[in-house]
Design a protein around this motif. Structure first.
Motif, PDB file in Angstrom:
ATOM      1  N   ASN A 276     -81.719 -23.694  24.185  1.00 55.33           N
ATOM      2  CA  ASN A 276     -80.646 -22.866  23.616  1.00 55.33           C
ATOM      3  C   ASN A 276     -81.171 -21.924  22.536  1.00 55.33           C
ATOM      4  O   ASN A 276     -80.708 -20.778  22.414  1.00 55.33           O
ATOM      5  CB  ASN A 276     -79.549 -23.756  23.035  1.00 55.33           C
ATOM      6  CG  ASN A 276     -78.776 -24.483  24.111  1.00 55.33           C
ATOM      7  OD1 ASN A 276     -78.747 -24.039  25.258  1.00 55.33           O
ATOM      8  ND2 ASN A 276     -78.149 -25.596  23.754  1.00 55.33           N
ATOM      9  N   ASP A 277     -82.146 -22.388  21.736  1.00 56.75           N
ATOM     10  CA  ASP A 277     -82.687 -21.551  20.659  1.00 56.75           C
ATOM     11  C   ASP A 277     -83.327 -20.284  21.223  1.00 56.75           C
ATOM     12  O   ASP A 277     -83.186 -19.191  20.665  1.00 56.75           O
ATOM     13  CB  ASP A 277     -83.724 -22.327  19.844  1.00 56.75           C
ATOM     14  CG  ASP A 277     -83.089 -23.434  19.017  1.00 56.75           C
ATOM     15  OD1 ASP A 277     -81.861 -23.375  18.822  1.00 56.75           O
ATOM     16  OD2 ASP A 277     -83.813 -24.337  18.583  1.00 56.75           O
ATOM     17  N   PHE A 278     -84.034 -20.414  22.340  1.00 57.93           N
ATOM     18  CA  PHE A 278     -84.681 -19.246  22.944  1.00 57.93           C
ATOM     19  C   PHE A 278     -83.632 -18.302  23.532  1.00 57.93           C
ATOM     20  O   PHE A 278     -83.748 -17.072  23.402  1.00 57.93           O
ATOM     21  CB  PHE A 278     -85.647 -19.700  24.047  1.00 57.93           C
ATOM     22  CG  PHE A 278     -86.320 -18.563  24.761  1.00 57.93           C
ATOM     23  CD1 PHE A 278     -87.461 -17.976  24.250  1.00 57.93           C
ATOM     24  CD2 PHE A 278     -85.786 -18.055  25.941  1.00 57.93           C
ATOM     25  CE1 PHE A 278     -88.075 -16.916  24.908  1.00 57.93           C
ATOM     26  CE2 PHE A 278     -86.386 -16.999  26.605  1.00 57.93           C
ATOM     27  CZ  PHE A 278     -87.534 -16.426  26.079  1.00 57.93           C
ATOM     28  N   VAL A 279     -82.603 -18.870  24.157  1.00 57.34           N
ATOM     29  CA  VAL A 279     -81.594 -18.052  24.820  1.00 57.34           C
ATOM     30  C   VAL A 279     -80.832 -17.176  23.835  1.00 57.34           C
ATOM     31  O   VAL A 279     -80.531 -16.008  24.103  1.00 57.34           O
ATOM     32  CB  VAL A 279     -80.624 -18.944  25.619  1.00 57.34           C
ATOM     33  CG1 VAL A 279     -79.454 -18.131  26.172  1.00 57.34           C
ATOM     34  CG2 VAL A 279     -81.358 -19.632  26.771  1.00 57.34           C
ATOM     35  N   ILE A 280     -80.527 -17.746  22.665  1.00 60.60           N
ATOM     36  CA  ILE A 280     -79.702 -17.002  21.696  1.00 60.60           C
ATOM     37  C   ILE A 280     -80.545 -16.260  20.656  1.00 60.60           C
ATOM     38  O   ILE A 280     -80.000 -15.620  19.760  1.00 60.60           O
ATOM     39  CB  ILE A 280     -78.713 -17.940  20.977  1.00 60.60           C
ATOM     40  CG1 ILE A 280     -79.464 -18.974  20.119  1.00 60.60           C
ATOM     41  CG2 ILE A 280     -77.803 -18.633  21.978  1.00 60.60           C
ATOM     42  CD1 ILE A 280     -78.528 -19.863  19.306  1.00 60.60           C
ATOM     43  N   ALA A 281     -81.863 -16.344  20.772  1.00 59.72           N
ATOM     44  CA  ALA A 281     -82.724 -15.676  19.789  1.00 59.72           C
ATOM     45  C   ALA A 281     -82.601 -14.159  19.903  1.00 59.72           C
ATOM     46  O   ALA A 281     -82.389 -13.612  20.985  1.00 59.72           O
ATOM     47  CB  ALA A 281     -84.174 -16.110  19.990  1.00 59.72           C
ATOM     48  N   SER A 282     -82.759 -13.473  18.776  1.00 60.46           N
ATOM     49  CA  SER A 282     -82.726 -12.004  18.753  1.00 60.46           C
ATOM     50  C   SER A 282     -84.098 -11.486  18.327  1.00 60.46           C
ATOM     51  O   SER A 282     -84.892 -12.205  17.718  1.00 60.46           O
ATOM     52  CB  SER A 282     -81.657 -11.504  17.768  1.00 60.46           C
ATOM     53  OG  SER A 282     -81.904 -12.021  16.469  1.00 60.46           O
ATOM     54  N   PRO A 283     -84.420 -10.233  18.659  1.00 61.05           N
ATOM     55  CA  PRO A 283     -85.730  -9.672  18.290  1.00 61.05           C
ATOM     56  C   PRO A 283     -85.952  -9.702  16.782  1.00 61.05           C
ATOM     57  O   PRO A 283     -85.026  -9.517  15.992  1.00 61.05           O
ATOM     58  CB  PRO A 283     -85.659  -8.239  18.816  1.00 61.05           C
ATOM     59  CG  PRO A 283     -84.614  -8.282  19.894  1.00 61.05           C
ATOM     60  CD  PRO A 283     -83.609  -9.278  19.436  1.00 61.05           C
ATOM     61  N   ALA A 285     -88.280  -7.990  13.857  1.00 60.01           N
ATOM     62  CA  ALA A 285     -89.173  -6.845  13.621  1.00 60.01           C
ATOM     63  C   ALA A 285     -90.543  -7.275  13.132  1.00 60.01           C
ATOM     64  O   ALA A 285     -91.537  -6.581  13.332  1.00 60.01           O
ATOM     65  CB  ALA A 285     -88.533  -5.895  12.607  1.00 60.01           C
ATOM     66  N   GLY A 286     -90.636  -8.412  12.499  1.00 60.39           N
ATOM     67  CA  GLY A 286     -91.919  -8.863  11.973  1.00 60.39           C
ATOM     68  C   GLY A 286     -92.732  -9.658  12.960  1.00 60.39           C
ATOM     69  O   GLY A 286     -93.843 -10.083  12.658  1.00 60.39           O
ATOM     70  N   ALA A 287     -92.169  -9.907  14.152  1.00 57.17           N
ATOM     71  CA  ALA A 287     -92.884 -10.708  15.155  1.00 57.17           C
ATOM     72  C   ALA A 287     -93.511  -9.815  16.203  1.00 57.17           C
ATOM     73  O   ALA A 287     -93.232  -8.628  16.300  1.00 57.17           O
ATOM     74  CB  ALA A 287     -91.902 -11.692  15.790  1.00 57.17           C
ATOM     75  N   GLY A 288     -94.381 -10.406  16.990  1.00 64.23           N
ATOM     76  CA  GLY A 288     -95.067  -9.636  18.035  1.00 64.23           C
ATOM     77  C   GLY A 288     -94.128  -9.221  19.142  1.00 64.23           C
ATOM     78  O   GLY A 288     -94.303  -8.180  19.767  1.00 64.23           O
ATOM     79  N   ASN A 289     -93.103 -10.034  19.386  1.00 61.76           N
ATOM     80  CA  ASN A 289     -92.104  -9.737  20.437  1.00 61.76           C
ATOM     81  C   ASN A 289     -92.734  -9.445  21.795  1.00 61.76           C
ATOM     82  O   ASN A 289     -92.307  -8.537  22.521  1.00 61.76           O
ATOM     83  CB  ASN A 289     -91.205  -8.554  20.016  1.00 61.76           C
ATOM     84  CG  ASN A 289     -90.415  -8.837  18.761  1.00 61.76           C
ATOM     85  OD1 ASN A 289     -89.886  -9.955  18.584  1.00 61.76           O
ATOM     86  ND2 ASN A 289     -90.361  -7.885  17.852  1.00 61.76           N
ATOM     87  N   ASP A 290     -93.798 -10.164  22.098  1.00 61.59           N
ATOM     88  CA  ASP A 290     -94.441  -9.956  23.395  1.00 61.59           C
ATOM     89  C   ASP A 290     -94.033 -11.003  24.427  1.00 61.59           C
ATOM     90  O   ASP A 290     -94.578 -11.049  25.526  1.00 61.59           O
ATOM     91  CB  ASP A 290     -95.967  -9.965  23.250  1.00 61.59           C
ATOM     92  CG  ASP A 290     -96.488 -11.298  22.673  1.00 61.59           C
ATOM     93  OD1 ASP A 290     -95.628 -12.165  22.384  1.00 61.59           O
ATOM     94  OD2 ASP A 290     -97.709 -11.447  22.546  1.00 61.59           O
ATOM     95  N   GLY A 291     -93.067 -11.844  24.066  1.00 59.88           N
ATOM     96  CA  GLY A 291     -92.599 -12.865  24.984  1.00 59.88           C
ATOM     97  C   GLY A 291     -93.326 -14.183  24.833  1.00 59.88           C
ATOM     98  O   GLY A 291     -92.889 -15.218  25.313  1.00 59.88           O
ATOM     99  N   GLY A 292     -94.467 -14.172  24.157  1.00 58.53           N
ATOM    100  CA  GLY A 292     -95.221 -15.395  23.944  1.00 58.53           C
ATOM    101  C   GLY A 292     -95.580 -16.064  25.244  1.00 58.53           C
ATOM    102  O   GLY A 292     -96.033 -15.416  26.201  1.00 58.53           O
ATOM    103  N   SER A 293     -95.356 -17.386  25.293  1.00 59.51           N
ATOM    104  CA  SER A 293     -95.696 -18.137  26.500  1.00 59.51           C
ATOM    105  C   SER A 293     -94.786 -17.804  27.665  1.00 59.51           C
ATOM    106  O   SER A 293     -95.086 -18.154  28.797  1.00 59.51           O
ATOM    107  CB  SER A 293     -95.603 -19.654  26.209  1.00 59.51           C
ATOM    108  OG  SER A 293     -94.268 -19.990  25.848  1.00 59.51           O
ATOM    109  N   MET A 294     -93.682 -17.093  27.392  1.00 65.02           N
ATOM    110  CA  MET A 294     -92.771 -16.735  28.459  1.00 65.02           C
ATOM    111  C   MET A 294     -93.150 -15.413  29.103  1.00 65.02           C
ATOM    112  O   MET A 294     -92.538 -14.965  30.075  1.00 65.02           O
ATOM    113  CB  MET A 294     -91.335 -16.641  27.928  1.00 65.02           C
ATOM    114  CG  MET A 294     -90.834 -17.932  27.253  1.00 65.02           C
ATOM    115  SD  MET A 294     -90.899 -19.337  28.385  1.00 65.02           S
ATOM    116  CE  MET A 294     -89.693 -18.807  29.599  1.00 65.02           C
ATOM    117  N   ALA A 295     -94.174 -14.748  28.579  1.00 61.58           N
ATOM    118  CA  ALA A 295     -94.579 -13.456  29.151  1.00 61.58           C
ATOM    119  C   ALA A 295     -95.170 -13.681  30.525  1.00 61.58           C
ATOM    120  O   ALA A 295     -95.847 -14.646  30.782  1.00 61.58           O
ATOM    121  CB  ALA A 295     -95.588 -12.763  28.242  1.00 61.58           C
ATOM    122  N   GLY A 296     -94.930 -12.782  31.411  1.00 60.51           N
ATOM    123  CA  GLY A 296     -95.475 -12.968  32.741  1.00 60.51           C
ATOM    124  C   GLY A 296     -95.616 -11.701  33.458  1.00 60.51           C
ATOM    125  O   GLY A 296     -96.075 -11.691  34.566  1.00 60.51           O
TER     126      GLY A 296
END
Length: 296
Positions: A276-283, A285-296
């Motif tokens: 749930n934390d990932f689903v409701i998370a918002s971007p 600005a200080g993070a990489g926002n590259d999707g992390g382990s969910m990037a594909g």
């Protein structure tokens, strides 16, 4: 389409009054019972349909969602027919019911009018009423697997495939004392570590609850004896000397399946599913926002 015997059809068209209803109940433990609204017992294909039980039925109607609305049978509880303790123990849950229209003067003249299963059962004093759910009702039920992080199997079942006996995680005990309606102290489980049976299943071998199973809330050791707390009280009283089998429990987490049971190949959950934390998370600005382990 119902196949009505010609002789029975002729009687139906003539307006005769030698007709009655018969109900054949088949429980999940294969116990078969018969009941009729006739004033005398009837024997059909080796099954005795008991009279004098007060059995009556209402008409069935269907709703647009295919479930049954308003169909039920009602009758009386008695020592030689239906026991209140059996109903409370769930022995009639989801029992199949066949409803027959029978010519009591010649029981070979009969027609099957409905097949259904028992739904909600209500008891009041020495009377009961039970909801009948038609075959189409199953089409309105949710089915299939759920996408959850935890495993959907039960430890040791056909999906889990873990061998409880070979793994030394199944035992047999005997009740030595009763602390409450849902807590017992038992012998025979001294070799098992505390907590092994927490979340597991207890099945009674003998006693008033023979054949019934219940989930174990907590397994602790006290003064060399196993203390088992059950999630619910049994329908019948537990007595000292009652014997049972117990099977280990599992919290259904991936890490537990891997570390404790080495059974990852049969894990039926989805541990990588976003929470749930990932689903409701918002971007951020200080993070990489590259999707992390969910990037594909």
């Amino acid at each position: 389409m119902r196949n009505i015997p010609a002789a029975l059809q002729a009687k139906l068209e003539s307006g005769v009054t030698t007709l009655c209803h018969c109900w054949k109940l088949t429980r999940r433990d294969d116990v078969v019972q018969g009941f009729t609204d006739h004033d005398d017992d009837l024997v059909i294909d080796g099954v005795t349909y008991r009279a004098g039980t007060g059995f009556i039925s209402s008409e069935a109607t269907s709703r647009f969602d295919l479930s049954v609305d308003g169909a039920e049978i009602a009758g009386a509880l008695s020592d030689d027919a239906l026991l209140d303790s059996d109903l409370a123990a769930g022995r009639y849950d989801a029992a199949s019911v066949e409803t027959w229209l029978v010519d009591w003067s010649d029981v070979s003249l009969r027609v099957l009018t409905a097949r259904s299963t028992l739904g909600e059962v209500k008891r009041e004093g020495q009377a009961f009423s039970a909801e009948l759910r038609g075959l189409a009702d199953s089409l309105s039920q949710d089915s299939g697997r759920l996408f959850t992080a935890r495993c959907s199997a039960d430890l040791g079942d056909a999906h889990c495939r873990f061998d409880l006996v070979a793994g030394g995680l199944q035992g047999e005990g005997i009740v030595t004392s009763i602390e409450s309606t849902s807590t017992i102290v038992a012998d025979g489980l001294d070799e098992f570590d505390e907590g092994v049976f927490t979340g597991g299943k207890l099945t009674w071998i003998d006693g008033a609850n023979a054949g019934l199973s219940v989930e174990i809330k907590e397994h602790r050791m006290a003064s060399g004896h196993a203390r088992l707390s059950l999630w619910q009280a049994m329908p019948e009283l537990i007595a000292s000397g009652d014997t049972f089998t117990v099977a280990a429990g599992c919290d259904k987490r991936f890490v537990t399946c891997r570390a404790r049971f080495n059974n990852v190949i049969n894990f039926r959950g989805f541990p990588q599913i976003p929470g749930n934390d990932f689903v409701i998370a918002s971007p951020d600005a200080g993070a990489g926002n590259d999707g992390g382990s969910m990037a594909g």
